[in-house]
Write an enzyme that holds these catalytic residues in place. Structure first.
Site, PDB file in Angstrom:
ATOM      1  N   HIS A  79      20.207   0.392   1.002  1.00 52.05           N
ATOM      2  CA  HIS A  79      19.847  -0.341  -0.212  1.00 52.05           C
ATOM      3  C   HIS A  79      20.712  -1.586  -0.421  1.00 52.05           C
ATOM      4  O   HIS A  79      21.875  -1.487  -0.838  1.00 52.05           O
ATOM      5  CB  HIS A  79      19.951   0.605  -1.424  1.00 52.05           C
ATOM      6  CG  HIS A  79      19.458   0.004  -2.697  1.00 52.05           C
ATOM      7  ND1 HIS A  79      20.032   0.250  -3.912  1.00 52.05           N
ATOM      8  CD2 HIS A  79      18.427  -0.848  -2.948  1.00 52.05           C
ATOM      9  CE1 HIS A  79      19.388  -0.423  -4.850  1.00 52.05           C
ATOM     10  NE2 HIS A  79      18.418  -1.101  -4.288  1.00 52.05           N
ATOM     11  N   GLU A 117      24.277   0.140  -0.668  1.00 52.75           N
ATOM     12  CA  GLU A 117      24.317   1.579  -0.961  1.00 52.75           C
ATOM     13  C   GLU A 117      23.682   2.305   0.223  1.00 52.75           C
ATOM     14  O   GLU A 117      22.561   1.958   0.616  1.00 52.75           O
ATOM     15  CB  GLU A 117      23.489   1.899  -2.209  1.00 52.75           C
ATOM     16  CG  GLU A 117      24.218   1.722  -3.508  1.00 52.75           C
ATOM     17  CD  GLU A 117      23.355   2.166  -4.701  1.00 52.75           C
ATOM     18  OE1 GLU A 117      23.819   3.003  -5.470  1.00 52.75           O
ATOM     19  OE2 GLU A 117      22.230   1.670  -4.855  1.00 52.75           O
TER      20      GLU A 117
END
Ligand code: NAD
Length: 291
Positions: free
Chosen positions: A140, A152
């Site tokens: 992410h 992430e």
């Protein structure tokens, strides 16, 4: 496992940033979209953004030329089967993402790692519909990708350690920092950020403050570089609403109830910067608050 070739699916605002940083880090990129127009635009944006880095002395001209030459665009999803790592960054709709992975599966190498840049969809659920849930995870990026430092990394329930380690090494090679998140609705950043944005919209809705006073308060009072309503416009109000709905449905807690005013803006098609109007009107040179 060494990653050399990266397949990127989706050439929208996130896909172009991802292709930019992956190619600049020396990986070969196979860049796919359903729209040739989207691919052409993405290459122009990457060229322009890299040129800005060259003019600021952050990249040299030959590195730019090398990076651009490593990006190969294609409308054919099966071509991405040769990649060692796939980063899916298509439209935030589960049926779209599911169909992409289904279409890819017959063409993949056995070792290929699958990842999604989804902001909110369950990694475990996407993974369970593939033949390799242990080689599937969330990758992410933050917007704008070339500037934001964080990635992430989200483990699905079945993600194995070698897959996590391989993705972690890619993040390191990009010169970015990874934060690890378990697979619960909206992961870490949006789990914390979106309720704050939603609360800012409630503050506006209840008449506690105007757009200007809310954004000024949070910028000068908490040292945030952007006010929450300005940031919501930047992200896209439809995306903000979709993430609040994922939190509300997934955690079944009324504290995640999307503000009716946020819903109203989305119903009006006032989605923020991308449509020219949201909490601010961007059609003139200086943005004007709409409330
Ligand atoms: P976008 O609307 O700008 O781009 C989506 C692209 O996907 C479009 O070019 C579209 O043509 C393409 N696409 C649609 N169906 C496809 C298919 N079947 N095959 C190939 N390409 C297809 O969206 P975006 O903002 O770039 O978001 C992409 C992903 O990144 C979403 O999952 C989103 O949640 C996530 N994300 C967005 C942000 C953000 O701030 N916008 C931040 C982090 C993550």
């Amino acid at each position: 496992m060494e990653i050399r070739k990266v397949g990127i699916v989706g050439a929208g605002q996130m896909g172009n940033g991802i292709a930019h940083v992956i190619a600049a880090a020396g990986y070969d990129v196979l860049f796919n979209d359903i729209s040739q127009d989207a691919l052409d635009k993405a290459i122009l944006i990457i060229d322009g953004n890299m040129e800005r880095q060259v003019s600021k002395g952050k990249m040299d001209a030959s590195a730019k030329a090398d990076a651009l030459s490593r990006i190969q665009t294609t409308l054919s999803l099966p071509e991405l089967g040769q990649a060692d790592l796939i980063i899916e960054s298509a439209t935030e709709r589960e049926t779209v993402k599911q169909a992409i992975f289904e279409d890819l599966l017959p063409h993949l190498e056995p070792h290929t790692i699958l990842t999604s840049n989804t902001s909110s969809i369950s990694i475990t659920r996407l993974a369970s519909r593939t033949d390799r849930p242990e080689k599937f995870m969330g990758f992410h990026f933050m917007n704008p990708v070339p500037i934001m430092q964080l990635v992430e990394l989200i483990r699905g329930i079945a993600t194995d350690q070698p897959t996590y380690d391989a993705c972690f090494s890619v993040v390191e090679r990009l010169g970015k920092t990874a934060a690890s998140s378990e697979d619960f609705p909206a992961f870490i950043v949006n789990r914390i950020l979106m309720p704050m944005i939603n609360e800012a919209v409630y503050t506006l809705y209840e008449g506690v403050g105007s757009v200007t006073s809310i954004d000024t308060s949070m910028k000068l009072g908490t040292n945030h570089p952007m006010g929450p309503l300005e940031l919501a416009d930047f992200i896209g109000l439809d995306t903000c609403l979709a993430i609040m709905n994922v939190l509300h449905d997934g955690l079944a807690d009324t504290k995640y109830r999307p503000c009716p005013l946020l819903t109203k803006y989305v119903e009006a098609g006032w989605l923020g910067r991308k449509t020219g109007r949201g909490f601010y009107d961007y059609r003139e040179e200086v943005p004007v608050p709409t409330r």
